[in-house]
Design a protein around this motif. Structure first.
Motif, mmCIF file in Angstrom:
data_model
loop_
_atom_site.group_PDB
_atom_site.id
_atom_site.type_symbol
_atom_site.label_atom_id
_atom_site.label_comp_id
_atom_site.label_asym_id
_atom_site.label_seq_id
_atom_site.Cartn_x
_atom_site.Cartn_y
_atom_site.Cartn_z
ATOM 1 N N ARG A 109 0.836 -1.200 0.000
ATOM 2 C CA ARG A 109 0.000 0.000 0.000
ATOM 3 C C ARG A 109 0.867 1.245 0.000
ATOM 4 O O ARG A 109 1.886 1.299 0.681
ATOM 5 C CB ARG A 109 -0.920 0.028 1.221
ATOM 6 N N GLY A 110 0.448 2.241 -0.785
ATOM 7 C CA GLY A 110 1.134 3.530 -0.807
ATOM 8 C C GLY A 110 0.215 4.617 -0.288
ATOM 9 O O GLY A 110 -0.932 4.730 -0.730
ATOM 10 N N GLN A 111 0.697 5.407 0.653
ATOM 11 C CA GLN A 111 -0.123 6.460 1.254
ATOM 12 C C GLN A 111 0.615 7.799 1.218
ATOM 13 O O GLN A 111 1.826 7.843 1.478
ATOM 14 C CB GLN A 111 -0.448 6.127 2.710
ATOM 15 N N LEU A 112 -0.124 8.839 0.930
ATOM 16 C CA LEU A 112 0.417 10.187 1.058
ATOM 17 C C LEU A 112 0.323 10.622 2.514
ATOM 18 O O LEU A 112 -0.132 9.876 3.373
ATOM 19 C CB LEU A 112 -0.332 11.147 0.130
ATOM 20 N N GLY A 113 0.759 11.845 2.791
ATOM 21 C CA GLY A 113 0.956 12.279 4.166
ATOM 22 C C GLY A 113 -0.285 12.319 5.039
ATOM 23 O O GLY A 113 -1.399 12.540 4.566
ATOM 24 N N ASN A 114 -0.071 12.125 6.341
ATOM 25 C CA ASN A 114 -1.128 12.288 7.330
ATOM 26 C C ASN A 114 -1.012 13.621 8.053
ATOM 27 O O ASN A 114 -1.750 13.907 8.992
ATOM 28 C CB ASN A 114 -1.098 11.152 8.357
ATOM 29 N N SER A 115 -0.038 14.450 7.613
ATOM 30 C CA SER A 115 0.206 15.748 8.240
ATOM 31 C C SER A 115 0.249 16.806 7.144
ATOM 32 O O SER A 115 1.274 16.986 6.491
ATOM 33 C CB SER A 115 1.536 15.724 9.008
#
Length: 276
Positions: A25-31
């Motif tokens: 899985r690839g995720q962009l930022g949570n901040s």
């Protein structure tokens, strides 16, 4: 901020530890950070990276290219902070701007302190990205010869006036260099940051050329600068001669006290005797 030696180090280490891993899985930022540049939505990034295999990473200038095969390239650039590999079982950072999990539950995160690009392109399209397209020869490439460097100086002389610091730090005339590494290059070349490029003698061109290639090579060999971190969260081994810690101390060559000046939007550290 990462400069060419740090990105070279990261590319080498990624090829040791990430190459051939499959993305779960690839995720962009949570901040949220307005100075972190994405070109995909969260949903797009997740969909397009899932199941891809990490290819052979490489660095050019201040950019890191990470193939996600088949068909895509992850482009990281103009950033600082930390780009880290986390073995399986490692705790996920509370804050990140990029988070890629692999099938063995190890993962890769990027967290920037200031700004940076974290973009996903169809293979080939990354070469059209601003600052990548038309990039000049970098100091680690075989084409960066003295003849090339001298022709570059001649080209600059015919344009707007530039100082030695501007040559090293502005407009990516020599891609991959920044203000930090430029300080040691100028010291090694015995040039003041304000020394005009047009006033360089033939001998000074030679000395500056070798200062660039030798310094970049040394910093790369030592895994980057001491205040930047590699893929495994270890600081680099290169300790700069001319930085904030040098101010007020004796010059390592002549003993005269190192001074700090402000020039071209940033701090410069100079020996008033060696760099007149």
């Amino acid at each position: 901020m990462f400069e060419l030696p740090e990105f070279m180090t990261l590319a080498r280490q990624m090829n040791d530890s990430l190459k051939a891993k499959t993305v779960q899985r690839g995720q962009l930022g949570n901040s949220p950070q307005k100075f972190v540049w994405y070109n995909r939505t969260h949903e797009e990034f997740d969909r397009l990276t899932k199941g891809k295999t990490v290819g052979e990473a490489y660095a050019r200038g201040k950019w890191l290219f990470v193939p996600l095969e088949p068909g895509y390239v992850l482009l990281l650039g103009e950033c600082g902070g930390k780009a880290l590999y986390h073995p399986s079982g490692t705790k996920v950072p509370k804050k990140y701007h990029l988070y890629i999990t692999f099938e063995n539950d190890s993962f890769f995160t990027v967290t920037t302190q200031m700004w940076g690009a974290m973009e996903l392109y169809e293979k080939g399209e990354e070469q059209g990205r601003k600052y990548v397209e038309g990039m000049r020869t970098t100091p680690i490439e075989p084409e960066f010869t003295f003849a090339y460097f001298s022709e570059l100086i001649d080209e600059l002389i015919d344009g707007k006036k530039r100082s030695a610091k501007a040559l090293l730090t502005q407009d990516q005339i020599i891609p991959g260099l920044g203000n930090a590494i430029a300080q040691d290059i100028l010291f090694k070349a015995h040039l003041h940051p304000r020394h005009m490029v047009a006033d360089l003698t033939a001998d000074q061109r030679q000395v500056l050329y070798h200062a660039i290639t030798d310094t970049v090579g040394e910093v790369t060999e030592m895994g980057g600068r001491y205040d930047e971190y590699d893929l495994y969260n270890n600081p680099g081994g290169y300790i700069r001669k001319m930085d904030k810690n040098a101010v007020g101390r004796p010059c390592p060559e002549c003993g005269v006290t190192i001074e700090k000046i402000q020039y071209l939007g940033g701090a410069c550290y100079v020996c008033p005797n060696c760099q007149k």
